[in-house]
Design an enzyme around this catalytic site. Structure first.
Site, PDB file in Angstrom:
ATOM      1  N   ARG A 132       0.850  -1.199   0.000  1.00  0.00           N
ATOM      2  CA  ARG A 132       0.000   0.000   0.000  1.00  0.00           C
ATOM      3  C   ARG A 132       0.885   1.249   0.000  1.00  0.00           C
ATOM      4  NH1 ARG A 132      -4.175  -0.119   4.666  1.00  0.00           N
ATOM      5  NH2 ARG A 132      -5.290  -1.598   3.337  1.00  0.00           N
ATOM      6  N   ARG A 155      -2.344   6.356  10.120  1.00  0.00           N
ATOM      7  CA  ARG A 155      -2.344   5.926   8.713  1.00  0.00           C
ATOM      8  C   ARG A 155      -2.337   7.139   7.780  1.00  0.00           C
ATOM      9  NH1 ARG A 155      -4.426   0.688   8.049  1.00  0.00           N
ATOM     10  NH2 ARG A 155      -3.797  -0.577   9.828  1.00  0.00           N
ATOM     11  N   LYS A 186      -4.641   0.742  14.708  1.00  0.00           N
ATOM     12  CA  LYS A 186      -4.579   1.781  13.675  1.00  0.00           C
ATOM     13  C   LYS A 186      -5.256   3.067  14.154  1.00  0.00           C
ATOM     14  CE  LYS A 186      -6.990  -0.990  10.919  1.00  0.00           C
ATOM     15  NZ  LYS A 186      -7.792  -1.546   9.814  1.00  0.00           N
ATOM     16  N   LYS A 219      -6.687   6.951  12.479  1.00  0.00           N
ATOM     17  CA  LYS A 219      -6.956   7.599  11.192  1.00  0.00           C
ATOM     18  C   LYS A 219      -7.389   9.054  11.351  1.00  0.00           C
ATOM     19  CE  LYS A 219      -8.062   3.248   8.962  1.00  0.00           C
ATOM     20  NZ  LYS A 219      -9.060   2.447   8.238  1.00  0.00           N
ATOM     21  N   CYS A 250     -15.418  -2.569  -1.371  1.00  0.00           N
ATOM     22  CA  CYS A 250     -14.059  -2.859  -0.912  1.00  0.00           C
ATOM     23  C   CYS A 250     -13.451  -3.936  -1.808  1.00  0.00           C
ATOM     24  CB  CYS A 250     -14.081  -3.314   0.535  1.00  0.00           C
ATOM     25  SG  CYS A 250     -14.766  -4.970   0.720  1.00  0.00           S
ATOM     26  N   CYS A 280      -8.297 -10.346  -0.150  1.00  0.00           N
ATOM     27  CA  CYS A 280      -8.450 -10.008   1.268  1.00  0.00           C
ATOM     28  C   CYS A 280      -8.684 -11.267   2.103  1.00  0.00           C
ATOM     29  CB  CYS A 280      -9.611  -9.042   1.468  1.00  0.00           C
ATOM     30  SG  CYS A 280      -9.851  -8.681   3.213  1.00  0.00           S
ATOM     31  N   CYS A 325     -17.066  -8.056   4.321  1.00  0.00           N
ATOM     32  CA  CYS A 325     -17.129  -8.441   5.740  1.00  0.00           C
ATOM     33  C   CYS A 325     -17.455  -7.190   6.546  1.00  0.00           C
ATOM     34  CB  CYS A 325     -15.802  -9.077   6.180  1.00  0.00           C
ATOM     35  SG  CYS A 325     -14.546  -7.900   6.701  1.00  0.00           S
ATOM     36  N   CYS A 364     -14.407  -1.451   5.193  1.00  0.00           N
ATOM     37  CA  CYS A 364     -13.381  -0.726   4.437  1.00  0.00           C
ATOM     38  C   CYS A 364     -13.942   0.247   3.402  1.00  0.00           C
ATOM     39  CB  CYS A 364     -12.431  -1.716   3.774  1.00  0.00           C
ATOM     40  SG  CYS A 364     -11.552  -2.724   4.989  1.00  0.00           S
TER      41      CYS A 364
HETATM   42 FE1  SRM Z   1      -9.528  -1.829   5.507  1.00  0.00          FE
HETATM   43  C1  SRM Z   1      -8.355  -4.572   7.075  1.00  0.00           C
HETATM   44  C2  SRM Z   1      -8.576  -3.022   2.554  1.00  0.00           C
HETATM   45  C3  SRM Z   1     -10.017   1.232   4.192  1.00  0.00           C
HETATM   46  C4  SRM Z   1     -11.357  -0.919   8.282  1.00  0.00           C
HETATM   47  N1  SRM Z   1      -8.559  -3.490   4.935  1.00  0.00           N
HETATM   48  C5  SRM Z   1      -8.106  -4.488   5.739  1.00  0.00           C
HETATM   49  C6  SRM Z   1      -7.238  -5.482   4.963  1.00  0.00           C
HETATM   50  C7  SRM Z   1      -5.829  -5.017   5.037  1.00  0.00           C
HETATM   51  C8  SRM Z   1      -7.406  -6.959   5.348  1.00  0.00           C
HETATM   52  C9  SRM Z   1      -6.448  -7.517   6.364  1.00  0.00           C
HETATM   53  O1  SRM Z   1      -6.257  -6.936   7.448  1.00  0.00           O
HETATM   54  O2  SRM Z   1      -5.926  -8.587   6.082  1.00  0.00           O
HETATM   55  C10 SRM Z   1      -7.826  -5.253   3.530  1.00  0.00           C
HETATM   56  C11 SRM Z   1      -6.908  -5.571   2.381  1.00  0.00           C
HETATM   57  C12 SRM Z   1      -7.700  -6.027   1.195  1.00  0.00           C
HETATM   58  C13 SRM Z   1      -6.912  -6.147  -0.049  1.00  0.00           C
HETATM   59  O3  SRM Z   1      -6.717  -7.288  -0.505  1.00  0.00           O
HETATM   60  O4  SRM Z   1      -6.499  -5.140  -0.612  1.00  0.00           O
HETATM   61  C14 SRM Z   1      -8.329  -3.830   3.652  1.00  0.00           C
HETATM   62  N2  SRM Z   1      -9.226  -1.021   3.739  1.00  0.00           N
HETATM   63  C15 SRM Z   1      -8.926  -1.713   2.605  1.00  0.00           C
HETATM   64  C16 SRM Z   1      -9.050  -0.832   1.387  1.00  0.00           C
HETATM   65  C17 SRM Z   1      -8.052  -1.166   0.284  1.00  0.00           C
HETATM   66  C18 SRM Z   1     -10.499  -0.924   0.882  1.00  0.00           C
HETATM   67  C19 SRM Z   1     -10.768  -0.381  -0.487  1.00  0.00           C
HETATM   68  O5  SRM Z   1     -11.438  -1.128  -1.208  1.00  0.00           O
HETATM   69  O6  SRM Z   1     -10.384   0.728  -0.823  1.00  0.00           O
HETATM   70  C20 SRM Z   1      -8.872   0.541   2.044  1.00  0.00           C
HETATM   71  C21 SRM Z   1      -7.434   0.955   2.146  1.00  0.00           C
HETATM   72  C22 SRM Z   1      -7.287   2.236   2.870  1.00  0.00           C
HETATM   73  C23 SRM Z   1      -5.920   2.833   2.857  1.00  0.00           C
HETATM   74  O7  SRM Z   1      -5.484   3.236   1.781  1.00  0.00           O
HETATM   75  O8  SRM Z   1      -5.333   2.962   3.922  1.00  0.00           O
HETATM   76  C24 SRM Z   1      -9.401   0.264   3.438  1.00  0.00           C
HETATM   77  N3  SRM Z   1     -10.431  -0.107   6.158  1.00  0.00           N
HETATM   78  C25 SRM Z   1     -10.619   0.998   5.407  1.00  0.00           C
HETATM   79  C26 SRM Z   1     -11.585   1.855   6.032  1.00  0.00           C
HETATM   80  C27 SRM Z   1     -12.120   3.165   5.461  1.00  0.00           C
HETATM   81  C28 SRM Z   1     -11.350   4.371   5.914  1.00  0.00           C
HETATM   82  O9  SRM Z   1     -10.317   4.265   6.560  1.00  0.00           O
HETATM   83  O10 SRM Z   1     -11.804   5.463   5.601  1.00  0.00           O
HETATM   84  C29 SRM Z   1     -11.981   1.227   7.194  1.00  0.00           C
HETATM   85  C30 SRM Z   1     -13.087   1.720   8.169  1.00  0.00           C
HETATM   86  C31 SRM Z   1     -12.666   2.852   9.017  1.00  0.00           C
HETATM   87  C32 SRM Z   1     -12.053   2.356  10.277  1.00  0.00           C
HETATM   88  O11 SRM Z   1     -10.863   2.078  10.272  1.00  0.00           O
HETATM   89  O12 SRM Z   1     -12.779   2.203  11.261  1.00  0.00           O
HETATM   90  C33 SRM Z   1     -11.240  -0.007   7.270  1.00  0.00           C
HETATM   91  N4  SRM Z   1      -9.760  -2.592   7.383  1.00  0.00           N
HETATM   92  C34 SRM Z   1     -10.620  -2.114   8.333  1.00  0.00           C
HETATM   93  C35 SRM Z   1     -10.648  -3.025   9.442  1.00  0.00           C
HETATM   94  C36 SRM Z   1     -11.475  -2.870  10.742  1.00  0.00           C
HETATM   95  C37 SRM Z   1     -10.756  -2.090  11.758  1.00  0.00           C
HETATM   96  C38 SRM Z   1     -11.467  -2.084  13.085  1.00  0.00           C
HETATM   97  O13 SRM Z   1     -11.484  -1.060  13.742  1.00  0.00           O
HETATM   98  O14 SRM Z   1     -12.004  -3.104  13.482  1.00  0.00           O
HETATM   99  C39 SRM Z   1      -9.783  -4.090   9.104  1.00  0.00           C
HETATM  100  C40 SRM Z   1      -9.467  -5.331   9.941  1.00  0.00           C
HETATM  101  C41 SRM Z   1      -8.381  -5.095  10.916  1.00  0.00           C
HETATM  102  O15 SRM Z   1      -7.756  -4.063  10.970  1.00  0.00           O
HETATM  103  O16 SRM Z   1      -8.177  -6.033  11.698  1.00  0.00           O
HETATM  104  C42 SRM Z   1      -9.255  -3.786   7.795  1.00  0.00           C
HETATM  105 FE1  SF4 Z   2     -11.545  -7.198   3.351  1.00  0.00          FE
HETATM  106 FE2  SF4 Z   2     -13.613  -6.847   4.946  1.00  0.00          FE
HETATM  107 FE3  SF4 Z   2     -12.071  -4.792   4.320  1.00  0.00          FE
HETATM  108 FE4  SF4 Z   2     -13.622  -5.795   2.500  1.00  0.00          FE
HETATM  109  S1  SF4 Z   2     -14.322  -4.835   4.412  1.00  0.00           S
HETATM  110  S2  SF4 Z   2     -11.446  -5.291   2.213  1.00  0.00           S
HETATM  111  S3  SF4 Z   2     -13.625  -7.927   2.987  1.00  0.00           S
HETATM  112  S4  SF4 Z   2     -11.450  -6.523   5.504  1.00  0.00           S
END
Ligand code: SRM
Ligand code: SF4
Length: 557
Positions: free
Chosen positions: A77, A146, A210, A212, A431, A437, A476, A480
Site C-alpha cells: 500500500r 495511517r 490503527k 486515522k 471494498c 483479502c 465483511c 473498508c
Molecule cells: Fe480496511 C483490514 C482493505 C479502508 C477498516 N482493509 C483491511 C485489509 C488489510 C485486510 C487484512 O487486514 O488482512 C484489507 C486488504 C484487502 C486487499 O486485498 O487489498 C483492507 N481497507 C482496505 C481498502 C483497500 C479498501 C478499499 O477497497 O479501498 C482501504 C485501504 C485504505 C488505505 O489506503 O489505507 C481500506 N479499512 C478501510 C476503512 C475506510 C477508511 O479508513 O476510511 C476502514 C473503516 C474505518 C475504520 O478504520 O474504522 C477499514 N480494514 C478495516 C478493518 C477494521 C478495523 C477495526 O477497527 O475493526 C480491518 C481489519 C483489521 O484491521 O483487523 C481492515
Molecule cells: Fe476485506 Fe472486509 Fe475490508 Fe472488504 S471490508 S477489504 S472484505 S477486511
C-alpha cells in the site's frame, strides 16, 4: 500499557516490543527461500512497512488439496498524503506493477494505491523502486497514524492549499521515526549503536491499533470525516482558512455477533485555530496511545476508549494535555459524500477532471482501458493526479490548452464513465474483498457490477433512475468502504450472503441500521424492490431514500 482488567496484553504488543522499532527479522525472512511467506512475527512487522501477506483465495482449496502451502503473495500500500501523486510517480508505480505485481493498481478509500500479488522476491525491488520514485509505504498499515486523508478537489485554491499544508504537517509529525524502513528497503546503514528511543511520539509498542485522521472542506464531506478517529472540518471565512471543528472517535469496523464492536460516528468536541491543529492531533493520538485497550484488538480503537471512559473524560484529558480549551464548534453543513465528477473549474484558472474509476481498479478490461488511458494522460499532463477517498482519480490543475487533448484521451480509452453513469453508479463503493483479502466472507468489488445492473433495473422500474442513492458493499463487517454510512449497504456474511443495512444519511452524518440478515441476492432484490416502490409513491419532495426510510419508520419493522 493499558490492558482490559484481568486480561494480558495481546500477543501483537509483544511482537511490536520485540521488533526493535519495526526491524523484526525482515532481512532473514526475505532471504528464506523454502517458503513464499515471511516469518510469523515479521508478517506483523511488515504491516508497519505497508506490506500485507496474503494468499490467492481463489486457489486456496486447490493448493491445500495438493498439499502445497497457500499461494502466498503480498499487497503493498503506497501512502499518498491527500491522495497526491505526480504523473511521473504514477508512471513509475505502473512500471513496478507490471514488473512485480498482478499488474493492476487499486485506488483505495483512503487515497492510497495498492499493488497486489507481489511475490516475496519481488518485495525488495518494488520497495526500492518506490523509494527511487520518492514514494513511501511506511505507516500505510500497522498500529500507527495511517494515511491522512484530505478533501482532494482543489476548487477553492487558497483554503485547500492551507488545509493540505496542515494535513501534511500532521502526517509528517506522526510518521514513525524509526530508521528500520530505510535499513530494510532502501539500503540504509544500520546504526552500530542502537538509538535508545527511536520513537519519541510512539514509543516501542506504537499504538494499540490503527489510527486515522482526515480533513474535510465543507460543503463536501468527500472524505467521510465522521468515520475518522480524528476528523478536522475546515472553517473558512472570506476565502481563507480560519480554523477547524474537531471531531473524535469515528470508526467503522465491527465483528459479526460481537456486541463489543460497532461502527461509530465521530463526535464534534469543539473548534481550534489552524495553528493549533497539530497539537490537537498529537495529543488525541497520545491519549489513545496511553489509554487505548492493548489486550483485545477488536476493542482497541479510539472510539472504544472514548465510550469506555466517556466523552467528558476525553475532553478534560485532551484539554489538560493541550493546556487550553477548545472553542465552541461552529455549525457546518455538508451537501454530500460523493466526488464532483467531470470537469470543475478552479478559482486559479486551472481545471480539475475527476474520473469515475469503477471500484478504484486500474485495469484494461471490458472496453475501459484504465491502465493504458491513465498512463497516456499522465504522460501528457505531467502534473498532479489525486486519488479520492471514493476510489476515483482527479487529473488536477489542468491548463486550458491541455484540456482538449486530455478529453480526447479519455474518450479514446473509454474512461468517460462519469458522463454516462447513473447517480447510483457514480457514488457506489465496494471494498477489495475476494480474492486477495484474507478477511472477506463474500465478494464485494467483483460483485458490484452485477449488483449495480440489478439495482439500476429496479430503479428504472420505479421511475427512480435519476435518484442519487448511496450504495456501499463490503465483503465483511470491517467496513473498508465505510458501508455503515450508506443509504443502502450490503455487508458480507458468507459466500453469496449479505446483511442489508439501510437508512444512512446522504451527508455522512447518520449511520444506517441493520434491516435484514444473511440474505442472498434474490431476497435482497425483493426487499429493495418493495422499499423503492414505497419510496417512489410516498416520499416527500426531494426527500432522499435514507431519510425516507427513517421518517416512514420502515427500519423499525
Ligand atoms: Fe480496511 C483490514 C482493505 C479502508 C477498516 N482493509 C483491511 C485489509 C488489510 C485486510 C487484512 O487486514 O488482512 C484489507 C486488504 C484487502 C486487499 O486485498 O487489498 C483492507 N481497507 C482496505 C481498502 C483497500 C479498501 C478499499 O477497497 O479501498 C482501504 C485501504 C485504505 C488505505 O489506503 O489505507 C481500506 N479499512 C478501510 C476503512 C475506510 C477508511 O479508513 O476510511 C476502514 C473503516 C474505518 C475504520 O478504520 O474504522 C477499514 N480494514 C478495516 C478493518 C477494521 C478495523 C477495526 O477497527 O475493526 C480491518 C481489519 C483489521 O484491521 O483487523 C481492515
Ligand atoms: Fe476485506 Fe472486509 Fe475490508 Fe472488504 S471490508 S477489504 S472484505 S477486511
Amino acid at each position: 500499557m493499558t490492558a482490559t482488567p484481568n486480561k494480558p496484553p495481546s500477543p501483537v504488543e509483544d511482537i511490536k516490543a520485540r521488533s526493535h522499532y519495526l526491524r523484526g527479522t525482515l532481512p532473514a525472512s526475505l532471504a528464506e527461500r523454502t517458503t513464499g511467506a515471511l516469518g510469523h512475527d515479521d508478517t506483523r512487522v511488515a504491516k508497519f512497512h505497508g506490506i500485507y501477506q496474503q494468499d490467492n483465495r481463489d486457489i486456496r482449496a486447490e493448493r491445500a488439496a495438493q498439499r502445497l502451502e497457500p499461494a502466498y503473495d503480498f499487497m503493498i500500500r503506497i501512502r499518498l498524503l491527500g491522495g497526491r501523486i505526480t504523473s511521473g510517480q504514477w508512471l513509475a508505480v505502473d512500471k513496478l506493477a507490471q514488473l512485480h505485481s498482478s499488474g493492476t493498481l487499486r485506488l483505495t478509500t483512503r487515497q492510497a494505491i495498492q499493488l497486489h500479488g507481489v511475490l516475496k522476491q519481488g518485495l525488495p525491488p518494488t520497495m526500492a523502486g518506490l523509494g527511487a520514485a520518492l514514494l513511501t509505504t511506511i505507516a500505510a498499515c500497522g498500529d500507527v497514524n495511517r494515511n491522512v486523508v484530505c478533501s482532494p478537489l482543489p476548487a477553492s485554491s487558497a483554503v485547500h492549499r492551507a488545509v493540505l499544508a496542515h494535513a501534511e504537517a500532521i502526517a509528517r509529525r506522526l510518521t514513525p521515526a524509526t530508521r528500520a524502513y530505510h535499513e530494510v528497503w532502501l539500503n540504509g546503514e544500520r546504526n552500530a549503536v542502537p538509538v535508545a528511543n527511536e520513537e519519541p511520539i510512539y514509543g516501542a509498542t506504537y499504538l494499540p491499533r490503527k489510527f486515522k485522521i482526515g480533513f474535510a472542506v465543507p460543503p463536501h464531506n468527500d472524505i467521510d470525516v465522521y468515520a475518522q478517529d480524528l476528523g478536522f472540518v475546515a472553517l473558512a471565512a472570506n476565502g481563507e482558512l480560519v480554523g477547524f471543528n474537531v471531531a473524535v472517535g469515528g470508526g467503522m469496523g465491527a465483528t459479526h455477533g460481537n456486541a463489543r464492536t460497532y461502527p461509530r460516528l465521530a463526535e464534534t468536541l469543539g473548534a481550534c485555530k489552524p495553528g493549533q491543529a497539530l497539537a490537537v492531533a498529537e495529543h488525541v493520538l497520545g491519549i489513545q496511545r496511553d489509554h487505548g485497550d492493548r489486550s483485545e484488538r477488536s476493542h482497541s480503537r479510539l472510539k472504544y476508549t472514548i465510550d469506555d471512559r466517556g466523552i467528558d473524560w476525553f475532553r478534560a484529558e485532551l484539554e489538560r494535555r493541550l493546556g487550553w480549551s477548545l472553542a465552541p464548534a461552529v455549525p457546518v453543513e455538508f451537501t454530500g459524500t460523493g466526488d464532483r465528477l467531470g470537469w470543475i473549474e478552479g478559482d486559479d484558472g486551472r481545471a480539475h477532471l475527476t474520473l469515475l474509476v469503477p471500484a478504484g481498479r486500474v485495469a484494461d478490461v471490458g472496453g475501459e482501458y484504465w491502465r493504458t488511458g491513465l498512463n497516456a494522460i499522465a504522460a501528457l499532463h505531467g502534473g498532479e493526479l489525486r486519488v479520492t477517498p471514493n476510489q476515483n482519480l482527479i487529473v488536477a490543475g489542468v491548463r486550458r490548452d491541455e484540456r482538449a487533448a486530455i478529453e480526447a484521451l479519455v474518450a479514446e480509452h473509454g474512461l468517460d464513465a462519469h458522463s454516462r453513469a447513473t447517480p447510483l453508479r457514480r457514488e457506489a463503493l465496494a471494498c477489495v474483498a475476494l480474492p486477495t483479502c484474507g478477511l472477506a466472507m463474500a465478494e464485494a468489488e467483483r460483485y458490484l457490477p452485477q449488483l449495480l445492473g440489478q439495482l439500476e433495473a429496479l430503479l428504472a422500474k420505479h421511475g427512480l433512475t435519476d435518484e442519487p442513492i448511496s450504495l456501499r458493499v463490503t465483503g465483511c463487517p470491517n467496513g473498508c468502504a465505510r458501508p455503515y454510512l450508506a443509504e443502502v449497504a450490503l455487508i458480507g456474511k458468507a459466500p453469496g450472503r449479505y446483511n442489508l443495512l439501510l437508512g444512512g444519511g446522504r451527508t455522512g452524518d447518520r449511520l444506517n441500521r441493520l434491516y435484514r440478515q444473511n440474505l442472498a441476492e434474490p431476497e435482497i432484490l425483493r426487499v429493495l424492490d418493495e422499499l423503492l416502490g414505497r419510496f417512489a409513491r410516498e416520499r416527500g419532495a426531494a426527500e432522499p431514500f435514507g431519510d425516507f426510510l427513517v421518517r416512514a419508520r420502515v427500519l423499525d419493522a
